[in-house]
Motif scaffolding. Structure first.
Motif, PDB file in Angstrom:
ATOM      1  N   LEU A 121      23.430  11.821  50.583  1.00  0.00           N
ATOM      2  CA  LEU A 121      24.651  11.314  51.203  1.00  0.00           C
ATOM      3  C   LEU A 121      25.508  12.474  51.724  1.00  0.00           C
ATOM      4  O   LEU A 121      26.055  12.417  52.836  1.00  0.00           O
ATOM      5  CB  LEU A 121      25.432  10.478  50.195  1.00  0.00           C
ATOM      6  N   MET A 122      25.631  13.523  50.915  1.00  0.00           N
ATOM      7  CA  MET A 122      26.423  14.680  51.326  1.00  0.00           C
ATOM      8  C   MET A 122      25.820  15.318  52.577  1.00  0.00           C
ATOM      9  O   MET A 122      26.549  15.712  53.507  1.00  0.00           O
ATOM     10  CB  MET A 122      26.483  15.704  50.196  1.00  0.00           C
ATOM     11  N   LEU A 123      24.504  15.403  52.643  1.00  0.00           N
ATOM     12  CA  LEU A 123      23.837  15.974  53.807  1.00  0.00           C
ATOM     13  C   LEU A 123      24.150  15.159  55.062  1.00  0.00           C
ATOM     14  O   LEU A 123      24.488  15.708  56.119  1.00  0.00           O
ATOM     15  CB  LEU A 123      22.330  16.028  53.572  1.00  0.00           C
ATOM     16  N   GLY A 124      24.041  13.832  54.949  1.00  0.00           N
ATOM     17  CA  GLY A 124      24.262  12.961  56.102  1.00  0.00           C
ATOM     18  C   GLY A 124      25.696  12.963  56.586  1.00  0.00           C
ATOM     19  O   GLY A 124      25.950  12.828  57.790  1.00  0.00           O
ATOM     20  N   ILE A 125      26.655  13.120  55.672  1.00  0.00           N
ATOM     21  CA  ILE A 125      28.065  13.081  56.057  1.00  0.00           C
ATOM     22  C   ILE A 125      28.539  14.430  56.582  1.00  0.00           C
ATOM     23  O   ILE A 125      29.259  14.517  57.573  1.00  0.00           O
ATOM     24  CB  ILE A 125      28.928  12.639  54.853  1.00  0.00           C
ATOM     25  N   VAL A 126      28.118  15.495  55.897  1.00  0.00           N
ATOM     26  CA  VAL A 126      28.677  16.814  56.173  1.00  0.00           C
ATOM     27  C   VAL A 126      28.120  17.436  57.448  1.00  0.00           C
ATOM     28  O   VAL A 126      28.864  17.997  58.268  1.00  0.00           O
ATOM     29  CB  VAL A 126      28.440  17.745  54.970  1.00  0.00           C
ATOM     30  N   VAL A 127      26.806  17.355  57.647  1.00  0.00           N
ATOM     31  CA  VAL A 127      26.176  18.096  58.743  1.00  0.00           C
ATOM     32  C   VAL A 127      26.770  17.779  60.122  1.00  0.00           C
ATOM     33  O   VAL A 127      27.070  18.699  60.887  1.00  0.00           O
ATOM     34  CB  VAL A 127      24.648  17.863  58.739  1.00  0.00           C
ATOM     35  N   PRO A 128      26.972  16.493  60.486  1.00  0.00           N
ATOM     36  CA  PRO A 128      27.487  16.233  61.845  1.00  0.00           C
ATOM     37  C   PRO A 128      28.846  16.867  62.132  1.00  0.00           C
ATOM     38  O   PRO A 128      29.138  17.219  63.276  1.00  0.00           O
ATOM     39  CB  PRO A 128      27.566  14.705  61.900  1.00  0.00           C
ATOM     40  N   VAL A 129      29.666  16.996  61.095  1.00  0.00           N
ATOM     41  CA  VAL A 129      31.033  17.468  61.331  1.00  0.00           C
ATOM     42  C   VAL A 129      31.240  18.925  60.935  1.00  0.00           C
ATOM     43  O   VAL A 129      32.358  19.439  61.050  1.00  0.00           O
ATOM     44  CB  VAL A 129      32.041  16.576  60.572  1.00  0.00           C
ATOM     45  N   LEU A 130      30.201  19.590  60.482  1.00  0.00           N
ATOM     46  CA  LEU A 130      30.363  20.995  60.127  1.00  0.00           C
ATOM     47  C   LEU A 130      30.741  21.824  61.352  1.00  0.00           C
ATOM     48  O   LEU A 130      30.208  21.608  62.448  1.00  0.00           O
ATOM     49  CB  LEU A 130      29.062  21.549  59.532  1.00  0.00           C
ATOM     50  N   PRO A 131      31.643  22.792  61.214  1.00  0.00           N
ATOM     51  CA  PRO A 131      32.038  23.643  62.337  1.00  0.00           C
ATOM     52  C   PRO A 131      30.975  24.689  62.648  1.00  0.00           C
ATOM     53  O   PRO A 131      31.178  25.900  62.480  1.00  0.00           O
ATOM     54  CB  PRO A 131      33.346  24.284  61.845  1.00  0.00           C
ATOM     55  N   LEU A 132      29.820  24.215  63.088  1.00  0.00           N
ATOM     56  CA  LEU A 132      28.688  25.090  63.391  1.00  0.00           C
ATOM     57  C   LEU A 132      28.116  24.726  64.746  1.00  0.00           C
ATOM     58  O   LEU A 132      28.175  23.561  65.169  1.00  0.00           O
ATOM     59  CB  LEU A 132      27.595  24.943  62.322  1.00  0.00           C
ATOM     60  N   ALA A 133      27.539  25.700  65.414  1.00  0.00           N
ATOM     61  CA  ALA A 133      26.812  25.448  66.657  1.00  0.00           C
ATOM     62  C   ALA A 133      25.501  24.742  66.328  1.00  0.00           C
ATOM     63  O   ALA A 133      25.041  24.763  65.173  1.00  0.00           O
ATOM     64  CB  ALA A 133      26.555  26.764  67.380  1.00  0.00           C
ATOM     65  N   PRO A 134      24.863  24.088  67.302  1.00  0.00           N
ATOM     66  CA  PRO A 134      23.628  23.336  67.020  1.00  0.00           C
ATOM     67  C   PRO A 134      22.549  24.150  66.317  1.00  0.00           C
ATOM     68  O   PRO A 134      21.934  23.670  65.358  1.00  0.00           O
ATOM     69  CB  PRO A 134      23.170  22.895  68.422  1.00  0.00           C
ATOM     70  N   ILE A 135      22.307  25.378  66.754  1.00  0.00           N
ATOM     71  CA  ILE A 135      21.275  26.192  66.110  1.00  0.00           C
ATOM     72  C   ILE A 135      21.674  26.514  64.680  1.00  0.00           C
ATOM     73  O   ILE A 135      20.825  26.559  63.773  1.00  0.00           O
ATOM     74  CB  ILE A 135      21.024  27.489  66.936  1.00  0.00           C
ATOM     75  N   VAL A 140      20.757  15.700  64.728  1.00  0.00           N
ATOM     76  CA  VAL A 140      20.822  15.095  66.058  1.00  0.00           C
ATOM     77  C   VAL A 140      22.234  14.603  66.358  1.00  0.00           C
ATOM     78  O   VAL A 140      22.777  14.805  67.451  1.00  0.00           O
ATOM     79  CB  VAL A 140      19.811  13.947  66.175  1.00  0.00           C
ATOM     80  N   LEU A 141      22.850  13.942  65.376  1.00  0.00           N
ATOM     81  CA  LEU A 141      24.223  13.487  65.548  1.00  0.00           C
ATOM     82  C   LEU A 141      25.171  14.669  65.735  1.00  0.00           C
ATOM     83  O   LEU A 141      26.106  14.618  66.545  1.00  0.00           O
ATOM     84  CB  LEU A 141      24.648  12.651  64.344  1.00  0.00           C
ATOM     85  N   GLY A 142      24.911  15.748  64.990  1.00  0.00           N
ATOM     86  CA  GLY A 142      25.719  16.952  65.144  1.00  0.00           C
ATOM     87  C   GLY A 142      25.616  17.531  66.548  1.00  0.00           C
ATOM     88  O   GLY A 142      26.593  18.030  67.099  1.00  0.00           O
ATOM     89  N   GLN A 143      24.399  17.469  67.129  1.00  0.00           N
ATOM     90  CA  GLN A 143      24.200  17.932  68.502  1.00  0.00           C
ATOM     91  C   GLN A 143      25.042  17.106  69.478  1.00  0.00           C
ATOM     92  O   GLN A 143      25.649  17.650  70.416  1.00  0.00           O
ATOM     93  CB  GLN A 143      22.716  17.840  68.866  1.00  0.00           C
ATOM     94  N   ARG A 144      25.075  15.791  69.252  1.00  0.00           N
ATOM     95  CA  ARG A 144      25.871  14.914  70.107  1.00  0.00           C
ATOM     96  C   ARG A 144      27.360  15.246  69.989  1.00  0.00           C
ATOM     97  O   ARG A 144      28.060  15.337  71.009  1.00  0.00           O
ATOM     98  CB  ARG A 144      25.633  13.454  69.704  1.00  0.00           C
ATOM     99  N   LEU A 145      27.830  15.462  68.786  1.00  0.00           N
ATOM    100  CA  LEU A 145      29.238  15.812  68.576  1.00  0.00           C
ATOM    101  C   LEU A 145      29.559  17.177  69.185  1.00  0.00           C
ATOM    102  O   LEU A 145      30.667  17.398  69.682  1.00  0.00           O
ATOM    103  CB  LEU A 145      29.569  15.800  67.082  1.00  0.00           C
TER     104      LEU A 145
END
Length: 414
Positions: free
Chosen positions: A139-153, A196-201
């Motif tokens: 759950l933490m992985l799914g919630i945190v990754v899209p909104v982390l202040p990181l570039a896609p790579i 993938v969601l993080g890439q979209r964001l």
């Protein structure tokens, strides 16, 4: 669009082109990419601090869950967080702004360490609570990754490290779910989906940056245009001198105060070009306009040299406002101005004839101790101008002491 964009192209044009083409930062010119990097660095610094602070709160709050699900191991669970998670979080918060990449690394490592600690804690409780705790890492992985202040790579690297670290902890502690393929598949799919969601964001962040930059440039252009319009509304379009409205505003804000003892006095000078209608009829209106502009340049230089203001009131009539020590100085300035205008020479384009003009000047000085009144000063200067014209033109006249207004209509004959 590449880094060879000419330096004369502004960020506004680069932004418009990037939005139109839908390109990413790698395809942008260097100035636009540098602006984006600077903006993201600033944003990410504050975002990382926020996420790390939230991680510290989460690490503490989840101890209450541990206290309920595995009360016999609460001390060990607390020590795991205190030893392996909190130091990393504190270090991330303490990283100076000039080391953003190190700050991100510490944030990512602290999240992975927290996941491994949760995996360790999932070994102690009985089923199905252990499964619930392990799903917490997913759950933490799914919630945190899209909104982390990181570039896609950076997000992709984080997801890989997170999955590897979580899987390593799961197998190291020999948890019964470690051998379950569904759990491994779930955490991998969650990581990929989150990336993938993080890439979209991230793409939305890029577009929002471009839109914000475009809006700021449009606002700056609008402010510049408005300032230009405001300036034009205060200027005579032919001579670029102040117009009457601006002249009156400047008088009201800078010249209408009651004079202090020994202070310089306000003086007004009215100028009217001699026989200007005949000048226009003989040499043409184009030469007449050239003459007006030349006279305006002389007046502007004179006004600037004495801290005053020159304006065109209309037609061939000009006015100047300044401060003088007395009548002698005022007359000297007016006479210098008259002489300078008399020396103006223009070449008539059709005949190659040298063309000159002359002017008559009336001068009035505010003498009493009350606040100066613009209308009275101009009326007195206009009366002096009328006398200068009656006395033969191309001369300077001082307003007579005690001259009464109203005997002469404003505006002397040409």
């Amino acid at each position: 669009m590449d880094g060879t964009t000419k330096p004369t192209e502004g960020l506004g044009a680069m932004t418009d082109l990037a939005l139109a083409q839908g390109t990413g930062p790698r395809a942008w010119p260097k100035p636009l990419r540098a602006a984006f990097d600077a903006d993201m660095t600033e944003r990410h610094f504050h975002d990382v601090q926020f996420f790390v602070a939230m991680g510290m709160v989460l690490a503490i709050v989840t101890l209450f869950v541990d206290a309920i699900s595995m009360p016999d191991h609460i001390v060990e669970a607390s020590l795991n967080r205190l030893i392996f998670v909190l130091p990393l979080q504190i270090a991330a918060l303490a990283i100076p702004r000039r080391y953003p990449h190190l700050q991100k690394v510490l944030m990512g490592v602290s999240l992975i360490a927290f996941s491994m600690v949760l995996m360790r804690g999932a070994v102690w409780p009985e089923p199905p609570i252990d499964a619930f705790l392990m799903m917490g890492t997913v759950l933490m992985l799914g919630i945190v990754v899209p909104v982390l202040p990181l570039a896609p790579i950076e997000k992709a690297i984080f997801v890989v490290c997170y999955v590897i670290g979580t899987a390593a902890a799961m197998f190291a502690y020999d948890h019964r779910i470690a051998a379950e393929a569904p759990f491994v598949a779930i955490i991998v799919l969650t990581g990929v989906s989150a990336a993938v969601l993080g890439q979209r964001l991230w793409r939305l962040q890029i577009r929002n940056f471009l839109l914000a930059l475009q809006a700021s440039h449009q606002m700056a252009d609008m402010e510049t245009a408005n300032a230009r319009l405001a300036e034009l509304s205060r200027r005579d379009p032919l001579t670029d001198l102040a117009n009457r409205r601006h002249f009156e505003d400047v008088f009201a804000s800078h010249f209408n105060a009651r004079p202090a003892h020994g202070e310089a006095r306000v003086a007004a000078m009215m100028l009217d070009l001699d026989h200007f209608k005949a000048f226009n009829d003989r040499w043409g209106h184009q030469t007449g306009d050239e003459c007006l502009r030349a006279v305006a340049d002389v007046m502007r230089n004179c006004a600037d040299g004495h801290g005053g203001l020159a304006a065109r009131f209309g037609g061939e009539e000009f006015v100047m406002l300044l401060r003088v020590d007395g009548e002698t100085q005022a007359l000297q300035i007016a006479e210098d101005l008259r002489t300078a205008i008399e020396r103006i020479e223009m070449v008539h384009s059709n005949t190659d004839t040298s063309v000159t003009c002359t002017t008559s000047i009336g001068v009035a000085i505010h003498e009493d101790d009350e606040a100066p009144h613009l209308g009275r000063l101009l009326a007195e200067a206009d009366m002096a101008l009328y006398r200068a014209k009656n006395d033969g033109r191309n001369r300077t006249q001082m307003a007579l002491p005690g001259a009464k207004m109203g005997k002469v209509a404003v505006g002397a004959a040409a």
